[in-house]
Every structure is written in structure tokens, then in C-alpha cells.
Design a protein around this motif. Structure first.
Motif, mmCIF file in Angstrom:
data_model
loop_
_atom_site.group_PDB
_atom_site.id
_atom_site.type_symbol
_atom_site.label_atom_id
_atom_site.label_comp_id
_atom_site.label_asym_id
_atom_site.label_seq_id
_atom_site.Cartn_x
_atom_site.Cartn_y
_atom_site.Cartn_z
ATOM 1 N N GLN A 57 0.820 -1.204 0.000
ATOM 2 C CA GLN A 57 0.000 0.000 0.000
ATOM 3 C C GLN A 57 0.856 1.257 0.000
ATOM 4 O OE1 GLN A 57 -2.616 -1.488 3.469
ATOM 5 N NE2 GLN A 57 -3.975 -0.149 2.320
ATOM 6 N N TYR A 108 0.468 5.360 -12.875
ATOM 7 C CA TYR A 108 -0.189 5.943 -14.035
ATOM 8 C C TYR A 108 -1.144 7.053 -13.591
ATOM 9 C CZ TYR A 108 -3.207 6.474 -18.080
ATOM 10 O OH TYR A 108 -3.915 7.005 -19.129
ATOM 11 N N SER A 109 -1.826 6.822 -12.492
ATOM 12 C CA SER A 109 -2.749 7.852 -12.017
ATOM 13 C C SER A 109 -2.893 7.779 -10.506
ATOM 14 C CB SER A 109 -4.122 7.711 -12.681
ATOM 15 O OG SER A 109 -4.795 6.574 -12.185
ATOM 16 N N HIS A 114 -5.812 9.006 -7.510
ATOM 17 C CA HIS A 114 -7.119 9.568 -7.174
ATOM 18 C C HIS A 114 -7.095 9.961 -5.709
ATOM 19 C CE1 HIS A 114 -9.358 7.026 -10.445
ATOM 20 N NE2 HIS A 114 -8.135 7.282 -10.804
ATOM 21 N N ILE A 161 -8.718 13.510 -9.694
ATOM 22 C CA ILE A 161 -7.845 12.519 -10.302
ATOM 23 C C ILE A 161 -6.686 13.226 -10.975
ATOM 24 C CG2 ILE A 161 -9.288 12.534 -12.383
ATOM 25 C CD1 ILE A 161 -8.462 9.664 -12.893
ATOM 26 N N LEU A 166 -3.461 12.380 -13.634
ATOM 27 C CA LEU A 166 -2.922 11.396 -14.553
ATOM 28 C C LEU A 166 -1.449 11.665 -14.838
ATOM 29 C CD1 LEU A 166 -5.837 11.267 -17.156
ATOM 30 C CD2 LEU A 166 -5.412 9.710 -15.266
ATOM 31 N N LEU A 195 -3.026 3.835 -9.256
ATOM 32 C CA LEU A 195 -3.075 2.843 -10.323
ATOM 33 C C LEU A 195 -1.662 2.685 -10.866
ATOM 34 C CD1 LEU A 195 -5.180 1.100 -11.740
ATOM 35 C CD2 LEU A 195 -5.395 2.880 -13.460
ATOM 36 N N THR A 205 -4.185 -3.301 -15.610
ATOM 37 C CA THR A 205 -5.578 -3.486 -15.201
ATOM 38 C C THR A 205 -6.045 -2.200 -14.535
ATOM 39 O OG1 THR A 205 -5.105 -4.204 -12.936
ATOM 40 C CG2 THR A 205 -5.040 -5.894 -14.654
ATOM 41 N N TYR A 206 -7.271 -2.223 -14.056
ATOM 42 C CA TYR A 206 -7.779 -1.090 -13.279
ATOM 43 C C TYR A 206 -7.903 -1.480 -11.810
ATOM 44 C CZ TYR A 206 -8.577 1.283 -17.652
ATOM 45 O OH TYR A 206 -8.390 1.886 -18.863
ATOM 46 N N LYS A 207 -6.899 -2.186 -11.316
ATOM 47 C CA LYS A 207 -6.870 -2.562 -9.901
ATOM 48 C C LYS A 207 -6.184 -1.452 -9.122
ATOM 49 C CE LYS A 207 -5.545 -7.243 -10.456
ATOM 50 N NZ LYS A 207 -5.165 -8.507 -9.884
ATOM 51 N N TYR A 208 -6.986 -0.750 -8.362
ATOM 52 C CA TYR A 208 -6.473 0.361 -7.590
ATOM 53 C C TYR A 208 -5.889 -0.119 -6.264
ATOM 54 C CZ TYR A 208 -9.075 3.253 -10.859
ATOM 55 O OH TYR A 208 -9.533 3.841 -11.988
ATOM 56 N N ILE A 209 -4.850 0.582 -5.805
ATOM 57 C CA ILE A 209 -4.274 0.310 -4.494
ATOM 58 C C ILE A 209 -4.395 1.585 -3.680
ATOM 59 C CG2 ILE A 209 -2.250 -0.475 -3.224
ATOM 60 C CD1 ILE A 209 -1.183 -1.649 -5.834
ATOM 61 N N PHE A 210 -5.057 1.484 -2.535
ATOM 62 C CA PHE A 210 -5.315 2.658 -1.715
ATOM 63 C C PHE A 210 -4.292 2.801 -0.599
ATOM 64 C CE2 PHE A 210 -9.324 4.585 -2.978
ATOM 65 C CZ PHE A 210 -9.807 3.658 -3.880
ATOM 66 N N GLY A 211 -4.006 4.059 -0.247
ATOM 67 C CA GLY A 211 -3.167 4.336 0.893
ATOM 68 C C GLY A 211 -3.925 4.069 2.187
ATOM 69 N N TYR A 224 -16.014 -3.362 -8.170
ATOM 70 C CA TYR A 224 -14.970 -3.720 -7.204
ATOM 71 C C TYR A 224 -15.590 -4.066 -5.853
ATOM 72 C CZ TYR A 224 -12.255 -0.836 -10.485
ATOM 73 O OH TYR A 224 -11.683 -0.284 -11.615
ATOM 74 N N TYR A 233 -14.166 -4.022 -1.894
ATOM 75 C CA TYR A 233 -13.100 -3.674 -0.971
ATOM 76 C C TYR A 233 -13.540 -4.031 0.440
ATOM 77 C CZ TYR A 233 -11.199 -0.582 -4.631
ATOM 78 O OH TYR A 233 -10.674 -0.062 -5.799
ATOM 79 N N LEU A 285 -8.547 0.970 2.591
ATOM 80 C CA LEU A 285 -9.336 0.146 1.675
ATOM 81 C C LEU A 285 -8.426 -0.855 0.974
ATOM 82 C CD1 LEU A 285 -11.243 3.161 0.232
ATOM 83 C CD2 LEU A 285 -12.413 1.209 1.241
ATOM 84 N N LEU A 323 -8.388 -4.107 -1.825
ATOM 85 C CA LEU A 323 -9.165 -4.730 -2.890
ATOM 86 C C LEU A 323 -9.267 -6.236 -2.673
ATOM 87 C CD1 LEU A 323 -10.575 -4.342 -5.663
ATOM 88 C CD2 LEU A 323 -8.346 -4.799 -6.715
ATOM 89 N N TYR A 382 -12.138 -7.788 -8.312
ATOM 90 C CA TYR A 382 -12.785 -6.819 -9.172
ATOM 91 C C TYR A 382 -13.253 -7.510 -10.448
ATOM 92 C CZ TYR A 382 -9.605 -5.477 -13.059
ATOM 93 O OH TYR A 382 -8.870 -5.421 -14.217
#
Lengths: 112, 115
Positions: free
Chosen positions: A2, A29-30, A32, A47, A49, A91, A97-103, B33, B35, B43, B45, B48
Motif C-alpha cells: 500500500q 499511471y494515475s 485519485h 484525479i 494522470l 493505479l 488493469t484497473y486494480k487500484y491500491i489505496f493508501g 470492485y 473492498y 481500503l 481490494l 474486481y
């Protein structure tokens, strides 16, 4: 792994400024940014980018440093309504993929 | 507000029982998704979906399975609930038009307690 957010928590008086940082070990890449009030769902703020410019609306803005794999959220002249927990969602560039990783989040409290 | 609902909103269950959580959207978004949110972890994942019948694992997928038979529904199943799965579960949706990354919209959450 994370992204690391700093500080973990901050207390402000109305009208003060704050900066929240998000640092990733992966190329991004991005990024949010979201705000979550207690007992509620996260709400999108903005967001950023890769290759994009600094964004902002009202008194909240953010920047994205691709080389350092970092993003910062700037809260100017904070209001009581800014209280909540702030999360960055990242991301990775290599994800494919569009698998987001949150802080892990930054708790912010604004006092009158 | 994006049209996302989750059911149930609260559930208490016992260790070893199967549990299914439902996420329903009216936005016709492609990506959905699941979470989980725990203190100190933010959060994370679980799984998804990038289309009907197309799913992929997230970072904390052990003990969870998902299914998506229609665009609007994404189900999360805890095959045999354990106390470590006590958490708040959020569903989210997003769209990507012409390769541009879009934001995620979150559902109201489901608070699950496993005794």
C-alpha cells in the motif's frame, strides 16, 4: 504494497492550510484522492494522470510527481466540512488493469 | 449520486457459515470492485470485475469468491466466514471510456460481524 500517506493524522483550526502526502513504491499511471466522513462511503475529490497538470477545485488542489511516485493534496483555508479521512488511490503503470491500491489514510480534523 | 446499492447493510453471522453480499448498480458501468475497510489498513481490494463473467483477484482475496452474471450485479461470497472477515465491505464502480481512467463511485457499505 500500500502507498504510505503522511501525516497519519492532523488537527487544524478553521482557515489553516494542510498538505497530505501519498508515496508509492511503484511507478504510477494515475492517482485519485477521496474523502470519507465517519460512517459514510468515500467520495471522489480529484484525479491526476501521468503527464497531466496539477488539478484543483475551490480550495483543494493536488499535484503528482511521477518521478518521485508521489502525490500531494493541498487544503487551503480549511473549513469544518473538510474534516474526515483522506485516501489516495493509485493505479500502477505496470498493472495493465484497473486494480487500484489505496493508501492507509490521513485523518484530518478541523476545529472551529 | 451514482446509483449503487449494497445489501444487506448490516449482518451478523456465525463462524463457518457462508455469507453473500450483493452490489447493484444502475449506471451500466463496466468495472465493479469489492473492498474491505479495516482500521489501520484503509481500503483493500478483494476482487474486481472488468465485465460480465470476467473477474480478477485483488490483494486480499483468500476466503472470498465473486460472481457477475449481469452487468448490474456483483456478488461477494464468504465461503466459510471467519472472525478475521469482520469488516466493512464497500462496493465501487467505474467506467473507462476510450482508455481514459475514470473515478470510482462507492456504495454505502455493508457492516459484517462474524461471531
Amino acid at each position: 504494497q500500500q502507498p504510505v500517506q503522511s501525516p497519519q493524522a492532523v488537527i487544524l483550526r478553521e482557515g489553516e492550510d494542510a498538505v497530505i502526502n501519498c508515496s508509492s513504491s511503484k511507478a504510477l499511471y494515475s492517482v485519485h484522492w477521496y474523502r470519507q466522513k465517519h460512517g459514510e462511503a468515500p467520495v471522489f475529490l480529484m484525479i491526476l494522470l501521468k503527464g497531466g497538470e496539477q488539478k484543483g477545485h475551490d480550495k483543494i488542489s493536488a499535484s503528482f510527481n511521477e518521478k518521485k511516485q508521489q502525490s500531494s493534496l493541498y487544503l487551503t483555508a480549511s473549513q469544518l466540512s473538510y474534516s474526515g479521512t483522506y485516501f489516495c488511490g493509485t493505479l500502477p503503470s505496470t498493472s495493465g488493469t484497473y486494480k487500484y491500491i489505496f493508501g492507509t489514510g490521513t485523518r484530518l480534523k478541523v476545529l472551529a | 449520486d451514482a446509483g449503487i446499492t449494497q445489501s444487506p447493510r448490516h449482518k451478523v453471522t456465525e463462524t463457518g457459515t457462508p455469507v453473500t453480499l450483493r452490489c447493484h448498480q444502475t449506471e451500466n458501468h463496466r468495472y465493479m470492485y469489492w473492498y474491505r475497510q479495516d482500521p489501520g489498513h484503509g481500503l483493500r481490494l478483494i476482487h474486481y470485475s472488468y465485465g460480465v463473467k470476467d473477474t480478477d483477484k485483488g490483494e486480499v482475496s483468500d476466503g472470498y469468491s465473486v460472481s457477475r452474471s449481469k452487468t448490474e450485479d456483483f456478488l461477494l461470497t464468504l465461503e466459510s466466514a471467519t472472525s478475521s472477515q469482520t469488516s466493512v465491505y464497500f462496493c465501487a464502480i467505474s467506467e473507462s471510456l476510450a482508455g481514459e481512467v475514470d473515478t470510482q463511485y462507492f456504495g454505502p457499505g455493508t457492516r459484517l460481524t462474524v461471531l
